[in-house]
Design an enzyme around this catalytic site. Structure first.
Site, short mmCIF file in Angstrom:
data_model
loop_
_atom_site.label_atom_id
_atom_site.label_comp_id
_atom_site.label_asym_id
_atom_site.label_seq_id
_atom_site.Cartn_x
_atom_site.Cartn_y
_atom_site.Cartn_z
N ASP A 1 -8.99 4.15 -1.85
CA ASP A 1 -9.89 4.64 -0.82
C ASP A 1 -11.16 5.26 -1.39
O ASP A 1 -11.31 6.49 -1.45
CB ASP A 1 -9.16 5.64 0.08
CG ASP A 1 -8.00 4.99 0.81
OD1 ASP A 1 -7.96 3.74 0.85
OD2 ASP A 1 -7.15 5.73 1.32
N GLU B 1 2.54 5.00 -4.03
CA GLU B 1 2.52 5.97 -5.16
C GLU B 1 3.89 6.65 -5.32
O GLU B 1 4.21 6.98 -6.46
CB GLU B 1 1.43 7.01 -4.93
CG GLU B 1 0.03 6.43 -5.00
CD GLU B 1 -0.34 5.53 -3.81
OE1 GLU B 1 0.19 5.79 -2.71
OE2 GLU B 1 -1.11 4.58 -4.00
N ASP C 1 0.85 -1.19 0.00
CA ASP C 1 0.00 0.00 0.00
C ASP C 1 0.89 1.25 0.00
O ASP C 1 2.10 1.15 0.18
CB ASP C 1 -0.88 -0.06 1.27
CG ASP C 1 -1.93 1.03 1.28
OD1 ASP C 1 -2.38 1.45 0.20
OD2 ASP C 1 -2.31 1.46 2.39
C1 GLC Z 1 -4.58 3.41 2.93
C2 GLC Z 1 -5.17 2.23 2.18
C3 GLC Z 1 -6.24 1.58 3.04
C4 GLC Z 1 -5.65 1.17 4.37
C5 GLC Z 1 -5.03 2.38 5.06
C6 GLC Z 1 -4.28 2.00 6.34
O1 GLC Z 1 -5.51 4.41 3.09
O2 GLC Z 1 -5.67 2.62 0.95
O3 GLC Z 1 -6.79 0.48 2.37
O4 GLC Z 1 -6.64 0.65 5.19
O5 GLC Z 1 -4.09 2.99 4.20
O6 GLC Z 1 -3.24 1.14 6.10
#
Ligand code: GLC
Length: 713
Positions: free
Chosen positions: A430, A353, A350
């Site tokens: 998100d 980017e 995650d």
């Molecule tokens: C980011 C991700 C989300 C995750 C959060 C905490 O916002 O997109 O899916 O729950 O980080 O790790």
């Protein structure tokens, strides 16, 4: 005289230079495969653009540009920016551009390719989200189609219209154009150019439950137990950032997750898999082993002055691995050894980017330095930004392959770049628990599929905010048809597990998930197809009839493969393909006002299974063949089967069967089962479900030597 001749010489030199220049630009545009051409700008900057990480191979010259070639990009420079003008023709419907908000049909939209941590899609009007796909699919009124791939990872602005414009502050990129008779063939050609997904483990196609975050470990077990107790099928529980020790990746919180191996064993014993999150930001903490190793190994991205770049993410100030360096990717791969040895089944990358907090850009400065290595030259972040997530998941995937030998890797990535389907599946980041985002999730999944990434889905129930009862029920009912089906929600939101809103919604959710598991033989066969051909799993409805232009804007109803239409309950006046598509129910009691309508194509056979609680129980021993004979009384369909994990299938340990069913009077059907590929042994019993007038009439079960199946009810 002398003066005269030198003037002549100068003119001649100018004319020659002009022609040479013009010819050179032209010469460099050529065919690079049947129905594929590549166009180069005169000022092509190979150092700034090559090697292409989108393409699996450099395009080779197979001939000159065919005569009458229709889609020709024109290159120019305007106000210091490189501009590509692409006249695509009137009445062309445009799609693609990857992970985007808004309508399925993209005419009149503009998209920015610049991976962005875009919470609830609120920034920049949602023109850029977490991934970049500089790719356009055009479909003409007669169904003939083309694809345009702008081969640049730099930030591009893509404005789609009859005259499509691409502008960039980066170097002028080359453009590949594909010409085909229909859109599916264009997407397949994209798969040839940019690669396809590898066969995922079967469990990754099961239903998955997540939240930010389940903790401590006892809560994780409780969630798993609830699924089993309530008979709601599920395959995976996800561990979000709170399992870590102070958000330090590759660590476990000593109080909340003191024994990760024991937790993973517990999950495995009840047939769950465990997927854990790993982010790229490494906490700047001299006592933290990973930070120390990264510093000693000189693995960090540098600022423009060559110093370690730091920016805040979850753990506070972080350093970021420079994934352009082969040594750094290797180091990163190695970090997974101990981590995966706790029995972790898959990895969720995650924030890649990469996301950086408290700066307007939401990422690192564009003049940060990546050092490259191997085939990659050094370059500024502006050049490598969109590739950061892709290079990260490439290394993560290698770790899974190395430290779980014999198992298929499963990586989920938020950021990626076109071609990144080779390394990771994705979800649309998100989104919000809002109706609008439920509706939009369908064109999003479809356009991602049309852009080469079939393995994707949105957070079911929505991420940001709290889902209300009715929204969750509708989202569960439709979300189980996303190729990737996971319920996930933000920290501190109201619970949205299938049982969170009481019995009625729990029943709706169970029915929905049951349907996914019943359709798994069909779904797995579609993933096999995607891995071989590059075709999407979820497809826009116009794929059913590419000449019927009235289907081109349909974005509520959609296709799974070519044989199954999904019509959400909330769809208003959906356009459906012509012909005798037949509605059917998989379970008797499923008409609860939420489950989408399902319809089977005339001439199709869809293999379905009984309900199971996880893919650990999956077999294809007893397969029901749902059949909707075409006008000529026949129908065909495929079933792919293998071990569900491992690589045996690469050596023939799989079975691909074709079923041909023909009507035998009013009350019987004849079945012919033909092995198309593979050497895997199969012993099956079949029954036929004849779909007609909204009802299914079944035959009795019979073994696979039987040919005639009388309908018994
Ligand atoms: C980011 C991700 C989300 C995750 C959060 C905490 O916002 O997109 O899916 O729950 O980080 O790790």
């Amino acid at each position: 005289m002398k003066k005269h001749s030198s003037l002549l010489l100068a003119v001649a030199a100018f004319v020659t230079a002009f022609f040479l220049h013009a010819c050179r630009a032209d010469d460099r545009s050529h065919a690079c495969g049947a129905g594929i051409a590549v166009f180069y700008p005169a000022t092509f900057d190979s150092v700034g653009l090559l090697p292409s990480l989108a393409l699996v191979a450099e395009p080779s010259r197979t001939g000159t540009l065919p005569r009458g070639w229709k889609v020709k990009p024109l290159f120019s420079v305007e106000q210091g920016k490189n501009v590509i003008t692409i006249p695509v023709g009137k009445d062309v419907d445009l799609y693609g551009t990857g992970e985007v908000v808004g309508a399925l049909r993209r005419n009149g939209t503009s998209t920015t390719t610049w991976n962005l941590d875009n919470y609830v899609y609120a920034l920049n009007e949602g023109k850029n989200l977490y991934q970049s796909h500089p790719w356009i699919l055009g479909v003409r009124p007669d169904g003939s189609s083309f694809g345009i791939l702008v081969d640049s990872p730099w930030r591009l602005e893509i404005t789609l219209s009859d005259t499509t414009l691409v502008t960039t502050e980066g170097p002028a990129p080359r453009v590949l154009v594909i010409e085909r008779d229909d859109p599916a063939s264009v997407v397949k050609a994209l798969g040839e150019l940019t690669g396809k997904i590898e066969m995922p483990p079967l469990w990754a196609l099961g239903f998955q439950q997540s939240r930010w975050s389940y903790f401590p470990d006892a809560r994780v077990k409780e969630i798993a137990d609830e699924f089993r107790k309530r008979n709601i099928p599920c395959d995976v529980i996800w561990m979000d950032i709170d399992y870590m020790d102070g958000f330090r990746v590759f660590t476990f919180d000593p109080a909340r997750f003191p024994e990760p191996a024991a937790l993973n064993d517990y999950l495995h014993e009840s047939d769950f898999k465990a997927v854990y999150m790993i982010d790229p930001g490494i906490k700047k903490d001299s006592l933290y082993d990973v930070y120390r190793q990264g510093t000693d190994g000189d693995h960090w991205v540098k600022d423009k002055d060559g110093r370690e770049f730091n920016g805040p993410v979850w753990p506070g100030a972080c350093a970021f691995p420079d994934f352009t360096r082969p040594e750094t990717r290797e180091w990163w791969t190695g970090l997974y050894e101990d981590f995966l040895s706790t029995g972790i089944d898959g990895v969720w990358n995650d924030m890649n980017e990469p996301a950086v907090f408290r700066v307007e850009s939401h990422t690192m400065p564009e003049d940060n330095l990546h050092r490259g290595g191997g085939v990659l030259p050094p370059g500024p972040h502006a050049r490598y930004h969109n590739l950061y997530g892709m290079l990260m998941v490439k290394a993560t995937r290698e770790a899974l392959m190395k430290y779980r030998p014999g198992k298929r890797p499963f990586v989920l990535s938020r950021a990626n770049y076109i071609g990144g389907q080779r390394y990771a599946a994705t979800w649309s980041g998100d989104n919000a628990s809002r109706w609008e985002h439920l509706r939009m999730s369908i064109p999003m999944t479809l356009n991602l599929g049309l852009s080469g990434q079939p393995f994707n889905g949105a957070d079911i129930g929505g991420f940001g905010g709290s889902a209300r009862r009715d929204l969750l029920a509708h989202w569960m009912a439709v979300g189980v048809y996303y190729p990737f089906a996971r319920n996930h929600s933000v920290q501190n939101s109201a619970d949205q597990e299938p049982w969170a809103f009481g019995e009625e919604i729990e029943n709706v959710s169970r029915r929905a998930i049951n349907r996914r598991y019943m359709l798994l033989p069909y779904l797995y066969t579609l993933f096999r197809e995607a891995s071989v051909t590059g075709l999407p799993v979820a497809r826009p409805l116009f794929f059913a009839d590419t000449r019927d232009t009235s289907l081109r804007r349909e974005e509520q109803a959609f296709l799974l493969g070519q044989d199954l239409v999904i019509v959400p309950r909330w769809a208003k006046a959906p356009r459906l393909p012509r012909g005798a598509w037949e509605n059917f129910r998989l379970e008797e009691d499923e008409d609860d006002g939420y489950q989408p309508l399902l319809a089977i194509r005339p001439g199709a056979v869809i293999p379905v299974n009984k309900v199971i609680q996880s893919t650990v129980e999956y077999t294809t021993d007893s397969i029901t063949l749902l059949v909707n004979p075409a006008d000529d009384g026949t129908a065909t369909g495929l079933l792919y089967d293998d071990d569900g994990d491992g690589y045996g299938y690469k050596n023939g340990d799989f079975a691909l069967h074709r079923f041909t069913v023909s009507r035998r009077g009013d009350n019987a059907l004849e079945l012919d089962v033909e092995r198309v590929e593979g050497t895997r042994d199969t012993r099956r019993q079949y029954r036929i479900g004849y779909v007609n007038g909204g009802k299914i009439r079944y035959s009795a079960w019979a073994d696979d030597t039987t040919r005639v199946f009388p309908l018994v009810r």
